[in-house]
Design a protein around this motif. Structure first.
Motif, PDB file in Angstrom:
ATOM      1  N   GLY A 180     -19.918  12.994 -72.747  1.00 18.86           N
ATOM      2  CA  GLY A 180     -19.148  14.099 -73.296  1.00 18.86           C
ATOM      3  C   GLY A 180     -19.969  15.347 -73.527  1.00 18.86           C
ATOM      4  N   PRO A 181     -19.355  16.383 -74.083  1.00 18.03           N
ATOM      5  CA  PRO A 181     -20.004  17.687 -74.245  1.00 18.03           C
ATOM      6  C   PRO A 181     -20.943  17.750 -75.447  1.00 18.03           C
ATOM      7  N   TYR A 182     -21.826  18.725 -75.401  1.00 17.70           N
ATOM      8  CA  TYR A 182     -22.731  19.036 -76.521  1.00 17.70           C
ATOM      9  C   TYR A 182     -22.117  20.147 -77.370  1.00 17.70           C
ATOM     10  N   TRP A 183     -22.393  20.100 -78.663  1.00 24.61           N
ATOM     11  CA  TRP A 183     -22.087  21.236 -79.543  1.00 24.61           C
ATOM     12  C   TRP A 183     -23.104  21.251 -80.672  1.00 24.61           C
ATOM     13  N   ASP A 184     -23.365  22.436 -81.195  1.00 24.36           N
ATOM     14  CA  ASP A 184     -24.258  22.562 -82.346  1.00 24.36           C
ATOM     15  C   ASP A 184     -23.539  22.087 -83.598  1.00 24.36           C
ATOM     16  N   VAL A 185     -24.240  21.354 -84.441  1.00 25.27           N
ATOM     17  CA  VAL A 185     -23.654  20.797 -85.652  1.00 25.27           C
ATOM     18  C   VAL A 185     -24.170  21.548 -86.887  1.00 25.27           C
ATOM     19  N   GLN A 234     -12.782  22.953 -75.678  1.00 26.56           N
ATOM     20  CA  GLN A 234     -11.949  22.914 -76.872  1.00 26.56           C
ATOM     21  C   GLN A 234     -12.313  21.745 -77.765  1.00 26.56           C
ATOM     22  N   PHE A 235     -12.652  20.597 -77.191  1.00 25.41           N
ATOM     23  CA  PHE A 235     -13.045  19.450 -78.011  1.00 25.41           C
ATOM     24  C   PHE A 235     -14.266  19.804 -78.852  1.00 25.41           C
ATOM     25  N   SER A 236     -15.247  20.462 -78.241  1.00 24.51           N
ATOM     26  CA  SER A 236     -16.449  20.865 -78.975  1.00 24.51           C
ATOM     27  C   SER A 236     -16.103  21.787 -80.130  1.00 24.51           C
ATOM     28  N   GLU A 237     -15.251  22.786 -79.854  1.00 32.85           N
ATOM     29  CA  GLU A 237     -14.875  23.730 -80.899  1.00 32.85           C
ATOM     30  C   GLU A 237     -14.081  23.041 -82.006  1.00 32.85           C
ATOM     31  N   SER A 238     -13.203  22.129 -81.620  1.00 32.61           N
ATOM     32  CA  SER A 238     -12.372  21.439 -82.611  1.00 32.61           C
ATOM     33  C   SER A 238     -13.188  20.464 -83.447  1.00 32.61           C
ATOM     34  N   MET A 239     -14.216  19.866 -82.844  1.00 35.49           N
ATOM     35  CA  MET A 239     -15.077  18.958 -83.605  1.00 35.49           C
ATOM     36  C   MET A 239     -15.890  19.727 -84.651  1.00 35.49           C
ATOM     37  N   THR A 276      -3.431  22.877 -81.060  1.00 35.85           N
ATOM     38  CA  THR A 276      -4.440  22.743 -80.006  1.00 35.85           C
ATOM     39  C   THR A 276      -5.550  21.790 -80.439  1.00 35.85           C
ATOM     40  N   ASP A 277      -6.009  21.915 -81.682  1.00 33.79           N
ATOM     41  CA  ASP A 277      -7.012  20.976 -82.206  1.00 33.79           C
ATOM     42  C   ASP A 277      -6.485  19.547 -82.149  1.00 33.79           C
ATOM     43  N   THR A 278      -5.224  19.369 -82.497  1.00 32.11           N
ATOM     44  CA  THR A 278      -4.621  18.032 -82.510  1.00 32.11           C
ATOM     45  C   THR A 278      -4.709  17.381 -81.139  1.00 32.11           C
ATOM     46  N   VAL A 279      -4.321  18.119 -80.106  1.00 33.21           N
ATOM     47  CA  VAL A 279      -4.325  17.555 -78.751  1.00 33.21           C
ATOM     48  C   VAL A 279      -5.752  17.324 -78.266  1.00 33.21           C
ATOM     49  N   ALA A 280      -6.640  18.265 -78.549  1.00 35.11           N
ATOM     50  CA  ALA A 280      -8.027  18.127 -78.103  1.00 35.11           C
ATOM     51  C   ALA A 280      -8.735  16.972 -78.806  1.00 35.11           C
ATOM     52  N   LEU A 281      -8.577  16.889 -80.112  1.00 34.75           N
ATOM     53  CA  LEU A 281      -9.256  15.835 -80.865  1.00 34.75           C
ATOM     54  C   LEU A 281      -8.693  14.457 -80.537  1.00 34.75           C
ATOM     55  N   SER A 282      -7.409  14.393 -80.189  1.00 34.42           N
ATOM     56  CA  SER A 282      -6.830  13.113 -79.768  1.00 34.42           C
ATOM     57  C   SER A 282      -7.506  12.604 -78.502  1.00 34.42           C
ATOM     58  N   GLY A 283      -8.108  13.514 -77.750  1.00 40.54           N
ATOM     59  CA  GLY A 283      -8.836  13.128 -76.543  1.00 40.54           C
ATOM     60  C   GLY A 283     -10.026  12.231 -76.804  1.00 40.54           C
ATOM     61  N   ALA A 284     -10.423  12.093 -78.071  1.00 41.68           N
ATOM     62  CA  ALA A 284     -11.481  11.136 -78.411  1.00 41.68           C
ATOM     63  C   ALA A 284     -11.072   9.720 -78.048  1.00 41.68           C
TER      64      ALA A 284
END
Length: 339
Positions: A146-151, A308-313, A192-200
């Protein structure tokens, strides 16, 4: 007798309410006091230590990635991302682990314990369990493709937990779209967050008791009864009998690439083969005008999903417990508050 309302009109009314509520939540939100360099001087090795331990855990069993990501989700949906999900029950504290959405669903606590011990040996009393879990979830996603994001970091550990909120706030397998979106909205997370985060759910497994209603319900009608979907359905029914039993039998939520973080979860939704009712609702519900459009986009554009998953996380990870910043702590042991 009152006239019936067309489903599409209901859907538009629902989406209008979503837009209003989401706007209210955004207008009242404030940025949490988290930074990328919080441990730069006090514990500069923390990110490396967590990544190394997560790498070992995922190499030993790819399912460990899904366990840690799920822990992070279930933590953030109750009191914010404050490590409350990690607390064991004691005489004076009822934790969240035995709440209905958690008791047979969560695993990976031992992974967080091991990471905590390693971090404590380098930087005693510095790094919170809440931060460890948030970073570990990011690394878990990376390690399975999966993608990288800064935490952003700087969370404190809560000295409380909420069994009741765990029972009410966490989305469950058989919920309808309205209820699912409402739970995300209540945390300031958009449609949008809902759909993206459900992708987990592109990684991880589900227990029979969580997908029984789906496979004996509308699975056949949403999937269209193709030979391949019928074969899949037959296999699911063989391990999850309608009359009960086999509650602990598991099936991958993404049977195409169960150990790889990709966008195939959305392919399954478009094919009507989502394993959980709550997943398929994003595409097949009569109210799924907006969510269906987003799911189609992610099914055809991996980069858009990853972005979007990165941003939503990050957005979900920034849901903080204001009380923990005042009364919280850095736990010595993630399972117990400090004495």
């Amino acid at each position: 007798m009152a006239a019936s309302i067309h489903p599409r009109v209901l859907a538009m009314q629902f989406l209008g309410a979503i837009a209003f509520i989401s706007g209210v939540l955004r207008s009242g939100a404030s940025d949490p006091p988290l930074t990328l360099d919080y441990y730069a001087s006090s514990c500069p090795t923390v990110f490396d230590v967590i990544h190394k331990e997560m790498e070992c855990a995922v190499l030993s069993d790819p399912r460990n990635a899904a366990f840690v990501v799920r822990l992070h989700f279930h933590d953030c949906f109750v009191q914010g991302c404050d490590g409350s999900v990690l607390l064991d029950d004691t005489v004076t504290l009822q934790g969240e682990k035995t709440a209905s959405p958690n008791i047979n669903s969560l695993d990976g606590f031992d992974i967080i314990d091991k990471i905590k011990n390693k971090v404590e040996s380098d930087c005693p009393g510095i790094v919170s369990c809440a931060d460890i879990l948030t970073i570990a979830a990011r690394d878990a996603v990376i390690l399975v493709g999966g993608p990288y994001w800064d935490v952003p970091v700087g969370r404190k550990d809560s000295r409380t937990a909420s069994y009741d909120l765990a029972n009410t706030n966490i989305p469950t397998a058989n919920e309808g779209l309205t209820s699912i979106i409402s739970k995300f909205l209540s945390l300031g997370l958009s449609v949008t967050d809902t759909v993206a985060l459900s992708g987990a759910h592109t990684i991880g497994m589900a227990r029979c008791e969580n997908y029984r209603a789906r496979i004996y319900g509308d699975y056949e009608s949403t999937s269209g009864g193709s030979p391949s979907s019928e074969a899949r359905l037959s296999k699911l029914k063989s391990t999850c009998p309608a009359a009960g039993g086999g509650e602990d039998n598991i099936a991958p939520m993404d049977y195409e690439t169960p150990n790889v973080f990709d966008n195939s979860y959305y392919h399954l939704l478009l094919n009507g083969e989502g394993l959980l009712n709550s997943d398929q609702e994003l595409y097949s519900s009569v109210l799924a005008i907006q969510t269906k459009k987003i799911a189609v986009q992610y099914a055809h554009d991996t980069a858009a999903f990853f972005q979007q998953f990165s941003e939503s996380m990050v957005k979900m990870g920034n849901i903080t417990n204001s009380d923990s910043f005042v009364n919280g702590e850095v736990r010595k042991n993630c399972r117990f508050i400090n004495t």
